[in-house]
Design a protein around this motif. Structure first.
Motif, PDB file in Angstrom:
ATOM      1  N   GLU A 135      -2.399  47.708 -29.083  1.00  0.00           N
ATOM      2  CA  GLU A 135      -1.685  48.281 -27.932  1.00  0.00           C
ATOM      3  C   GLU A 135      -2.724  48.881 -26.999  1.00  0.00           C
ATOM      4  O   GLU A 135      -3.511  49.746 -27.410  1.00  0.00           O
ATOM      5  CB  GLU A 135      -0.715  49.365 -28.393  1.00  0.00           C
ATOM      6  N   ALA A 136      -2.698  48.463 -25.741  1.00  0.00           N
ATOM      7  CA  ALA A 136      -3.745  48.817 -24.775  1.00  0.00           C
ATOM      8  C   ALA A 136      -3.956  50.322 -24.664  1.00  0.00           C
ATOM      9  O   ALA A 136      -5.087  50.789 -24.524  1.00  0.00           O
ATOM     10  CB  ALA A 136      -3.396  48.222 -23.414  1.00  0.00           C
ATOM     11  N   LYS A 137      -2.887  51.091 -24.783  1.00  0.00           N
ATOM     12  CA  LYS A 137      -2.996  52.547 -24.541  1.00  0.00           C
ATOM     13  C   LYS A 137      -3.942  53.240 -25.535  1.00  0.00           C
ATOM     14  O   LYS A 137      -4.415  54.332 -25.270  1.00  0.00           O
ATOM     15  CB  LYS A 137      -1.613  53.191 -24.601  1.00  0.00           C
ATOM     16  N   TYR A 138      -4.226  52.622 -26.673  1.00  0.00           N
ATOM     17  CA  TYR A 138      -5.075  53.274 -27.676  1.00  0.00           C
ATOM     18  C   TYR A 138      -6.563  52.987 -27.493  1.00  0.00           C
ATOM     19  O   TYR A 138      -7.392  53.576 -28.193  1.00  0.00           O
ATOM     20  CB  TYR A 138      -4.662  52.822 -29.081  1.00  0.00           C
ATOM     21  N   PHE A 139      -6.919  52.082 -26.575  1.00  0.00           N
ATOM     22  CA  PHE A 139      -8.313  51.620 -26.534  1.00  0.00           C
ATOM     23  C   PHE A 139      -9.258  52.549 -25.779  1.00  0.00           C
ATOM     24  O   PHE A 139     -10.329  52.874 -26.274  1.00  0.00           O
ATOM     25  CB  PHE A 139      -8.371  50.177 -26.030  1.00  0.00           C
TER      26      PHE A 139
END
Ligand SMILES: CC(=O)[C@@H](O)[C@H](O)COP(=O)(O)O
Ligand SMILES: NCC(=O)COP(=O)(O)O
Length: 238
Positions: A135-139
């Motif tokens: 999930e992009a938000k964790y990167f």
């Protein structure tokens, strides 16, 4: 090149079933290396139901490929890393009673804790990887912890592979690109097998490492350990 790290937890499960030392996990690790494994992974859990903390200490003395220790960074894990100084520590958010890993870190909620742990591990001289959902938000928050790499949690990819592999891999390809742009190295693992591995590698050719245990050890019952490791290696050459 994507390295194959063989997770030998299941060898320890078999050994522990009888309480003696058969199979010998140290011997199996050395044989895995001889048969082509480019790394050895262990994930000691607090109840030591498979790999024991002492196994990690014993393995560290003889493993010549990349030694990777996975786990939740509690005091015992950190003490183990300090003692063993593996090439890589993979931080996994599992609670003590988890049957197996079932999610990646919420790197937003735990950013400050992870940042401290990453700094401590790097001080020891161990490369750090953080287990993460696609999930992009964790990167970006993962990057801010200072970690060297992230390991993509591939169970959702594996379970959705057969119905629709294009759909299953799509979120992984997107976050892999993001990781690359952020300068994060990329590992992957959980439920990878002989059917789903090559496609993941084709779609994300810059994967640095996969760690595979459960399916590989199951396959070894039929094909033998040496053949099986070679078969997995070939999937990564495609
Ligand atoms: C982080 C990860 O995906 C692996 O460590 C996996 O959970 C293996 O652990 P078990 O062998 O305890 O299932
Ligand atoms: N990091 C994943 C791992 O080490 C092995 O997972 P699995 O192949 O046992 O599911």
């Amino acid at each position: 090149m994507t390295k194959l790290s063989v997770n030998i937890n299941k060898i320890a499960t078999l050994r522990n079933a009888r309480g003696a030392n058969n199979p010998n996990v140290v011997k199996v690790a050395l044989d895995c290396e001889r048969f082509g494994a480019q790394g050895i992974t262990v994930h000691p859990r607090p109840d030591e139901r498979h790999i024991r903390y002492q196994d990690a200490v014993d393995l560290a003395k003889v493993v010549t490929t990349e030694f990777n220790i996975e786990g939740y960074p509690d005091q015992r894990f950190m003490q183990l890393i300090r003692e063993v100084k593996p090439a890589q520590a993979t931080l996994v958010p599992d609670p003590p009673n988890a049957i197996t890993s079932n999610t990646g870190w919420d790197t937003i909620a735990h950013q400050s804790m992870l940042k401290d742990i990453v700094a401590e591990l790097k001080e020891i001289g161990t490369r750090v990887s953080i287990f993460i959902n696609p999930e992009a938000k964790y990167f970006e928050p993962a990057k801010l912890t200072g970690t060297d790499r992230v390991e993509l949690y591939t169970e959702p990819y594996a379970s959705n592979y057969h119905p629709n592999r294009e759909k299953a891999v799509k979120p992984y390809v997107e976050v892999a690109q993001l990781a690359r742009e952020l300068g994060l190295g990329l590992n992957a693992g959980h439920d990878l097998d002989l059917q789903n591995l090559a496609y993941l590698k084709q779609q994300i050719p810059f994967l640095e490492e996969v760690s595979i245990g459960h399916a590989l050890i199951c396959d070894a019952l039929y094909y033998g350990l040496e053949n099986t490791i070679q078969m997995y290696r070939r999937q990564l050459e495609i």
